[in-house]
Write a protein that holds these residues in place. Structure first.
Motif, PDB file in Angstrom:
ATOM      1  N   HIS A   1       0.827  -1.205   0.000  1.00 19.78           N
ATOM      2  CA  HIS A   1       0.000   0.000   0.000  1.00 19.78           C
ATOM      3  C   HIS A   1       0.863   1.258   0.000  1.00 19.78           C
ATOM      4  CE1 HIS A   1      -3.521   2.476   0.748  1.00 19.78           C
ATOM      5  NE2 HIS A   1      -2.887   3.053   1.746  1.00 19.78           N
ATOM      6  N   SER A   2       1.946   1.231   0.745  1.00 24.81           N
ATOM      7  CA  SER A   2       2.816   2.410   0.827  1.00 24.81           C
ATOM      8  C   SER A   2       3.730   2.549  -0.377  1.00 24.81           C
ATOM      9  CB  SER A   2       3.664   2.351   2.109  1.00 24.81           C
ATOM     10  OG  SER A   2       4.519   1.220   2.086  1.00 24.81           O
ATOM     11  N   ARG A   3       4.079   1.433  -1.023  1.00 26.81           N
ATOM     12  CA  ARG A   3       5.032   1.473  -2.124  1.00 26.81           C
ATOM     13  C   ARG A   3       4.370   1.742  -3.471  1.00 26.81           C
ATOM     14  NH1 ARG A   3       9.292  -3.363  -3.184  1.00 26.81           N
ATOM     15  NH2 ARG A   3      10.056  -2.565  -1.176  1.00 26.81           N
ATOM     16  N   TYR A   4       3.154   1.227  -3.673  1.00 23.59           N
ATOM     17  CA  TYR A   4       2.535   1.283  -4.995  1.00 23.59           C
ATOM     18  C   TYR A   4       1.274   2.150  -4.955  1.00 23.59           C
ATOM     19  CZ  TYR A   4       5.588  -2.745  -5.503  1.00 23.59           C
ATOM     20  OH  TYR A   4       6.678  -3.585  -5.510  1.00 23.59           O
ATOM     21  N   ALA A   5       1.360   3.303  -5.614  1.00 27.24           N
ATOM     22  CA  ALA A   5       0.241   4.239  -5.591  1.00 27.24           C
ATOM     23  C   ALA A   5      -0.982   3.687  -6.306  1.00 27.24           C
ATOM     24  CB  ALA A   5       0.671   5.558  -6.231  1.00 27.24           C
ATOM     25  N   HIS A   6      -0.782   2.731  -7.206  1.00 29.09           N
ATOM     26  CA  HIS A   6      -1.902   2.174  -7.966  1.00 29.09           C
ATOM     27  C   HIS A   6      -2.540   0.970  -7.278  1.00 29.09           C
ATOM     28  CE1 HIS A   6       1.706  -0.051  -9.106  1.00 29.09           C
ATOM     29  NE2 HIS A   6       0.934  -1.049  -9.480  1.00 29.09           N
ATOM     30  N   PHE A   7      -2.101   0.654  -6.047  1.00 28.48           N
ATOM     31  CA  PHE A   7      -2.637  -0.495  -5.311  1.00 28.48           C
ATOM     32  C   PHE A   7      -3.486  -0.008  -4.135  1.00 28.48           C
ATOM     33  CE2 PHE A   7      -2.171  -3.477  -1.689  1.00 28.48           C
ATOM     34  CZ  PHE A   7      -2.847  -4.557  -2.226  1.00 28.48           C
ATOM     35  N   ARG A   8      -4.690  -0.544  -4.049  1.00 28.71           N
ATOM     36  CA  ARG A   8      -5.615  -0.202  -2.961  1.00 28.71           C
ATOM     37  C   ARG A   8      -6.157  -1.482  -2.362  1.00 28.71           C
ATOM     38  NH1 ARG A   8     -11.426   1.008  -3.784  1.00 28.71           N
ATOM     39  NH2 ARG A   8     -12.283   1.974  -1.887  1.00 28.71           N
ATOM     40  N   VAL A   9      -6.144  -1.585  -1.044  1.00 34.05           N
ATOM     41  CA  VAL A   9      -6.655  -2.778  -0.376  1.00 34.05           C
ATOM     42  C   VAL A   9      -7.792  -2.391   0.550  1.00 34.05           C
ATOM     43  CG1 VAL A   9      -4.885  -2.630   1.440  1.00 34.05           C
ATOM     44  CG2 VAL A   9      -6.085  -4.798   1.041  1.00 34.05           C
ATOM     45  N   ILE A  10      -8.869  -3.166   0.505  1.00 35.68           N
ATOM     46  CA  ILE A  10     -10.029  -2.978   1.367  1.00 35.68           C
ATOM     47  C   ILE A  10     -10.264  -4.298   2.105  1.00 35.68           C
ATOM     48  CG2 ILE A  10     -12.479  -2.409   1.521  1.00 35.68           C
ATOM     49  CD1 ILE A  10     -10.494  -1.548  -1.603  1.00 35.68           C
ATOM     50  N   GLN A  11     -10.098  -4.287   3.418  1.00 32.00           N
ATOM     51  CA  GLN A  11     -10.274  -5.488   4.230  1.00 32.00           C
ATOM     52  C   GLN A  11     -11.636  -5.428   4.919  1.00 32.00           C
ATOM     53  OE1 GLN A  11      -5.976  -4.734   5.671  1.00 32.00           O
ATOM     54  NE2 GLN A  11      -6.351  -6.874   6.224  1.00 32.00           N
ATOM     55  N   VAL A  12     -12.399  -6.522   4.779  1.00 35.31           N
ATOM     56  CA  VAL A  12     -13.788  -6.537   5.225  1.00 35.31           C
ATOM     57  C   VAL A  12     -13.988  -7.701   6.205  1.00 35.31           C
ATOM     58  CG1 VAL A  12     -16.200  -6.615   4.501  1.00 35.31           C
ATOM     59  CG2 VAL A  12     -14.468  -5.625   2.969  1.00 35.31           C
ATOM     60  N   VAL A  13     -14.595  -7.424   7.338  1.00 35.61           N
ATOM     61  CA  VAL A  13     -14.845  -8.435   8.375  1.00 35.61           C
ATOM     62  C   VAL A  13     -16.354  -8.641   8.506  1.00 35.61           C
ATOM     63  CG1 VAL A  13     -14.577  -9.028  10.816  1.00 35.61           C
ATOM     64  CG2 VAL A  13     -12.730  -7.846   9.603  1.00 35.61           C
ATOM     65  N   SER A  14     -16.790  -9.881   8.388  1.00 35.21           N
ATOM     66  CA  SER A  14     -18.232 -10.147   8.432  1.00 35.21           C
ATOM     67  C   SER A  14     -18.763 -10.329   9.852  1.00 35.21           C
ATOM     68  CB  SER A  14     -18.563 -11.390   7.595  1.00 35.21           C
ATOM     69  OG  SER A  14     -17.947 -12.545   8.127  1.00 35.21           O
ATOM     70  N   ARG A  15     -17.900 -10.721  10.793  1.00 38.25           N
ATOM     71  CA  ARG A  15     -18.329 -10.896  12.184  1.00 38.25           C
ATOM     72  C   ARG A  15     -17.377 -10.109  13.094  1.00 38.25           C
ATOM     73  NH1 ARG A  15     -19.499 -17.475  12.274  1.00 38.25           N
ATOM     74  NH2 ARG A  15     -20.915 -17.502  10.469  1.00 38.25           N
ATOM     75  N   PRO A  16     -17.453  -8.791  13.054  1.00 43.48           N
ATOM     76  CA  PRO A  16     -16.455  -7.967  13.736  1.00 43.48           C
ATOM     77  C   PRO A  16     -16.614  -7.952  15.251  1.00 43.48           C
ATOM     78  CG  PRO A  16     -18.168  -6.592  12.806  1.00 43.48           C
ATOM     79  CD  PRO A  16     -18.462  -7.994  12.349  1.00 43.48           C
TER      80      PRO A  16
END
Length: 338
Positions: A257-272
């Motif tokens: 995420h910090s190295r590649y400006a074209h990379f985006r990550v979205i982490q999703v939790v179903s039972r938070p």
């Protein structure tokens, strides 16, 4: 006894034995058609039967609906010919020169990644190389004659150790072994590389990459390969798990995420739990809300079959052509009996 199989629209013709599936015959002759699980569950190998008849044994009602059969569709990983047949299916050329091998390997390292996930690293003989495409998998061959499929999590150019991510399956014979008795220096035999879930390098379209659980493994291989090639294709990676503790390789994700400006990550939790401050719910919901128009993407989807099937359908409804959707549903491979 053998029958003649013709593949359209390529016009390729080959012999198909009366005791092998259409997929097995195509692969044996070096023709790659889409497939993944090989047990009739994921539907990746679905195509059209143009002429001839096939047999599914006792499983036909379970793997194809009446409407699909009436429309002439077939699952080629299960369909055994009863006559000369002609099929319509898209052939895949990128894997045609890659040799499928059966090799021994030695367990070099075992790492706990999450409460129910272990990574094992396999070293193959020094005289061998395993050429594969990022996203493909291998079948670990069990002593009892069965096999278990696991995606390769390392990039093809880094094959000194083959990396597998294994989730504990309650009552699973092989995963129980991995989590209880498997140790370094143990020997495992495998067959591979297999599958048609891999990056289409010729495309320049932005990437929508989606995983649940250990579906991250082939996505990791794909991403490492893309980054090594200095690809600048925009990447939106959605990763869904039940509990926040199920995420692993967090430091690597942060680095990307910090190295590649074209990379985006979205982490999703179903039972938070109350401590989780990120996205909640299901990845399909977030993707469809974030991208009302998905027609410009290439989508790579891997993980639980329910997510794979529902997201694939939702993307198509939102305008993404099926030829730009590549999927791998994580299911057990069928035990071969002969």
């Amino acid at each position: 006894m053998s029958y003649r199989l013709r593949i359209e629209p390529s016009g390729h013709e080959l012999d198909c034995d009366s005791d092998e599936t259409i997929l097995e015959a195509a692969l044996r002759h070096g023709f790659n058609i889409p497939y993944s699980c090989r047990n009739g569950t994921c539907a990746t190998c679905k195509g059209r039967l143009l002429n001839g008849t096939v047999d599914y044994g006792d499983t036909e009602e379970k793997i194809l609906s009446t409407a699909e059969r009436n429309a002439g569709l077939a699952l080629f990983c299960q369909a055994i010919p009863l006559s000369d047949v002609a099929i319509e299916v898209r052939e895949i050329g990128a894997a045609k020169d890659i040799q499928i091998k059966t090799l021994p390997s030695r367990v070099s390292k075992v790492m706990d990644m999450a409460p129910d996930v272990r990574a094992i690293f396999l070293k193959i003989p020094a005289t061998e190389r395993l050429q594969f495409l990022p996203g493909q998998y291998i079948d670990v061959l069990l002593k009892e004659g069965g096999r278990r499929s696991f995606s390769l999590a390392n990039a093809p150019g880094d094959d000194a150790l083959l990396e597998l991510h294994i989730k504990r399956v309650p009552g699973g014979m092989f995963t129980d072994h991995v989590f209880s008795t498997l140790k370094e220096k143990d020997i495992l035999r495998f067959e591979g590389p297999l599958g048609t879930f891999f990056i289409r390098q010729e495309s320049t379209r932005p990437l929508l990459m989606v995983a649940t659980g250990t579906g991250f493994a082939p996505i990791k291989s794909m991403l490492e390969s893309l980054f090594a090639q200095d690809s600048i294709r925009p990447v939106h990676f959605y990763w869904g798990v039940r509990h926040a503790e199920d995420f692993y390789y967090q430091d690597l994700l942060n680095e990307w995420h910090s190295r590649y400006a074209h990379f985006r990550v979205i982490q999703v939790v179903s039972r938070p739990e109350s401590s989780w401050s990120g996205a909640t719910g299901y990845v399909t919901e977030h993707i469809m809300r974030d991208f009302p128009d998905v027609s410009a993407f290439d989508a790579y989807i891997c993980g639980h079959p329910d997510m794979v099937f529902s997201l694939s359908a939702a993307l198509q409804e939102a305008g993404l052509s099926p030829e730009h959707i590549f999927a791998d549903a994580f299911v057990f491979a069928k035990t071969k009996t002969s």
